[in-house]
Design a protein around this motif. Structure first.
Motif, PDB file in Angstrom:
ATOM      1  N   GLN A 303      44.049  42.828  38.878  1.00 23.56           N
ATOM      2  CA  GLN A 303      42.889  43.581  38.392  1.00 23.56           C
ATOM      3  C   GLN A 303      42.217  44.372  39.514  1.00 23.56           C
ATOM      4  N   LEU A 306      44.469  47.281  40.224  1.00 23.78           N
ATOM      5  CA  LEU A 306      44.378  48.244  39.124  1.00 23.78           C
ATOM      6  C   LEU A 306      43.113  49.090  39.253  1.00 23.78           C
ATOM      7  N   ALA A 307      42.000  48.443  39.583  1.00 19.69           N
ATOM      8  CA  ALA A 307      40.753  49.194  39.790  1.00 19.69           C
ATOM      9  C   ALA A 307      40.897  50.166  40.949  1.00 19.69           C
ATOM     10  N   LYS A 310      42.965  53.224  39.938  1.00 19.92           N
ATOM     11  CA  LYS A 310      42.187  54.195  39.161  1.00 19.92           C
ATOM     12  C   LYS A 310      41.225  54.963  40.061  1.00 19.92           C
ATOM     13  N   MET A 337      49.937  46.191  34.582  1.00 21.40           N
ATOM     14  CA  MET A 337      49.017  47.329  34.620  1.00 21.40           C
ATOM     15  C   MET A 337      49.349  48.383  33.570  1.00 21.40           C
ATOM     16  N   SER A 341      45.514  45.938  28.310  1.00 21.12           N
ATOM     17  CA  SER A 341      44.444  45.161  28.947  1.00 21.12           C
ATOM     18  C   SER A 341      45.039  44.000  29.738  1.00 21.12           C
ATOM     19  N   SER A 343      43.499  40.220  31.102  1.00 22.68           N
ATOM     20  CA  SER A 343      42.351  39.314  31.114  1.00 22.68           C
ATOM     21  C   SER A 343      42.629  38.134  32.033  1.00 22.68           C
ATOM     22  N   SER A 350      39.821  36.126  40.500  1.00 24.04           N
ATOM     23  CA  SER A 350      38.485  36.690  40.680  1.00 24.04           C
ATOM     24  C   SER A 350      37.461  35.566  40.666  1.00 24.04           C
ATOM     25  N   THR A 354      37.217  37.637  33.835  1.00 21.88           N
ATOM     26  CA  THR A 354      37.120  39.090  33.723  1.00 21.88           C
ATOM     27  C   THR A 354      38.201  39.619  32.790  1.00 21.88           C
ATOM     28  N   GLN A 355      37.991  40.849  32.339  1.00 23.31           N
ATOM     29  CA  GLN A 355      39.012  41.568  31.583  1.00 23.31           C
ATOM     30  C   GLN A 355      38.978  43.024  32.005  1.00 23.31           C
ATOM     31  N   SER A 356      40.153  43.613  32.209  1.00 22.25           N
ATOM     32  CA  SER A 356      40.258  44.999  32.645  1.00 22.25           C
ATOM     33  C   SER A 356      41.075  45.803  31.652  1.00 22.25           C
ATOM     34  N   GLN A 357      40.682  47.054  31.492  1.00 21.30           N
ATOM     35  CA  GLN A 357      41.477  47.958  30.669  1.00 21.30           C
ATOM     36  C   GLN A 357      42.674  48.439  31.474  1.00 21.30           C
TER      37      GLN A 357
END
Length: 491
Positions: A303, A306-307, A310, A337, A341, A343, A350, A354-357
């Motif tokens: 995650q 991935l952030a 982006k 990725m 999503s 999660s 983390s 959390t959950q990420s798109q």
């Protein structure tokens, strides 16, 4: 605890050549009929391998086991640290994760690890005629001497001899060797049986006065001066190797995205070395050329990476790449990725759930689960029917419609991987998958390559280990190596 037939290789710095020298010694010894095993008490790396027992060890120890012509085992690397932040890491003990810990707490925890380390080493000494031990970093890191289990702390407990290697290509080789030796305690100094000067270029006679001075000053012999070995490929322990040889007339362009916690980048050594592939490891889109194939590799913190991806602008670059007809491949964390999503309900990567798109390129979702999947697999490719082998190291489980178009059928009829409706995007959890020659050729063709030069990477890798052993043995005779290990010269 006296350790017969054990020799430890320590270095003046990180990347001095310890891993490669251990691999060389393993291959030299096994070619002379000595059953030998590698051992590293504690490794810190994001490149890892899976043993037949379903345990995780450092990739370097798997390569060293390959050099010794034996299967890798968790005892060869009892403690593996996989950094997942600037101050913390996942701790792998005897092949299994025991959780995340920050650097300060781990330093306090080391004495509890020592018993496991010594027991693993003892098991190897009972099975093999010789054990070659690799240190970590440098024994001269005096701030870490207390509670050390990776360098002299292990050597003292195991009561084994030590050689110290220094890389002359970095410069200051005599300062490195003298400084390292002077910072050792008197009992540690007595363990040092010799020095190795690594990566020497030029006329050896010009180096001899320095060697004479060093031996006179410290009373420690220089056992060998290993030349800079041109065009040698041994899988890297952690650092990315950017060198490659390219057929300028017939190739495709492949970009691997290098996020902060990239893992198992050795998956792409076969591409870097393939004459028909121009491979770029790119951190930012500005570093990436127009590519035929973009690869999202594995990640130790999916995650967070991935952030980062982006934030760097990679998402729009990937979408544009696909609009222009380019291909995308995701492996392990990169595969996750590509979905809709990710999660982390148990806060495994983390501080909180959390959950990420995701990138939304494959119709699937991923949930990270506490039990890590660690397994070697084999099967066939769905499209080409080519046999494949690989290995899995991941926390997540992925589900969704994209998995109805799998890439592989593994043993026991298990479907693996996913692809998009139009075939432009592929994803798999399997590491090492590109080492399969027939599969690689079919995927290079998928990516747009018209004429493919055959390249048997596993055979090439074995040839390189022989090449390494040949060059080291030219300057360090087997008789001297056996004497250090207290092996009968007739053995």
């Amino acid at each position: 605890m006296k350790s017969p037939n054990t020799l430890m290789v320590q270095g003046t710095t990180s990347d001095a050549g310890k891993s490669v020298l251990v691999a060389a010694l393993c291959r030299i010894l096994v070619r002379h009929g000595v059953q030998v095993a590698p051992f590293k008490p504690q490794n810190m790396a994001l490149n890892s391998a899976v043993t037949a027992q379903g345990g995780e060890i450092g990739r370097a120890q798997a390569v060293q086991a390959e050099a010794a012509k034996i299967p890798p085992h968790v005892d060869m690397n009892p403690v593996l640290l996989k950094p997942n932040s600037d101050i913390g890491a996942q701790v792998i003990l005897l092949g299994k994760s025991i959780g995340n810990i920050d650097a300060f707490d781990y330093h306090q925890y080391k004495p509890k690890m020592l018993g496991h380390v010594l027991a693993a080493h003892q098991r190897l000494t009972e099975q093999y005629q010789a054990v070659i031990v690799e240190g970590a970093g440098s024994p001269a890191e005096i701030n870490l001497r207390d509670r050390d289990i990776a360098n002299m702390g292990f050597a003292e407990e195991a009561d084994c001899p030590v050689i110290i290697v220094a890389d002359i290509d970095k410069g200051g080789v005599f300062a490195h060797l003298v400084g390292t030796y002077d910072l050792l305690s008197p009992t540690e100094q007595k363990r040092v049986k010799g020095f190795i000067i690594n990566k020497f270029r030029g006329d050896i006679s010009l180096l001899q006065p320095g060697i004479d001075w060093l031996e006179a000053r410290l009373g420690i012999p220089v056992l060998a001066t290993i030349p800079y070995i041109q065009n040698l490929h041994i899988e890297a322990e952690d650092a990315i190797d950017f060198s490659q040889t390219l057929d300028q007339k017939n190739h495709i362009k492949v970009t691997v995205i290098v996020y902060p916690r990239i893992s198992n980048h050795t998956d792409f050594d076969v591409l870097r070395l393939h004459p028909n592939v121009e491979l770029t490891f790119a951190r930012t889109p500005n570093e990436a050329p127009h590519s035929d194939l973009i690869i999202l590799p594995g990640s130790k913190n999916v995650q967070a990476d991935l952030a980062w991806l982006k934030q760097q602008g990679w998402q729009s670059v990937i979408h544009q790449h696909l609009r222009y007809g380019g291909k995308v491949l995701g492996i392990c964390g990169g595969y996750q990725m590509l979905g809709q999503s990710i999660s982390d309900p148990h806060a495994l990567e983390s501080a909180q759930a959390t959950q990420s798109q995701g990138l939304g390129l494959l119709a699937m979702t991923t949930e990270l689960q506490s039990e890590k999947t660690l397994t070697n697999v084999s099967g066939i490719c769905q499209s080409s029917k080519a046999p494949i082998k690989g290995y899995e190291i991941h926390l997540g489980v992925s589900l969704g419609e994209a998995l109805s178009r799998p890439l592989f059928t593994l043993n026991d009829d298990i479907a693996e991987g996913a692809q998009s409706d139009d075939g432009q995007i592929k994803g798999t959890y399997l590491h090492g998958i590109l080492d399969n020659q027939a599969l690689l050729e079919s995927w290079l063709s998928w990516a747009g390559l018209k004429q493919i030069t055959p390249f048997d990477y596993p055979a090439f890798r074995d040839q390189q280990l022989d090449y390494l052993a040949d060059e080291v043995e030219k300057v360090w005779p087997i008789e001297q190596i056996k004497r250090l290990l207290k092996l009968d010269s007739t053995q």
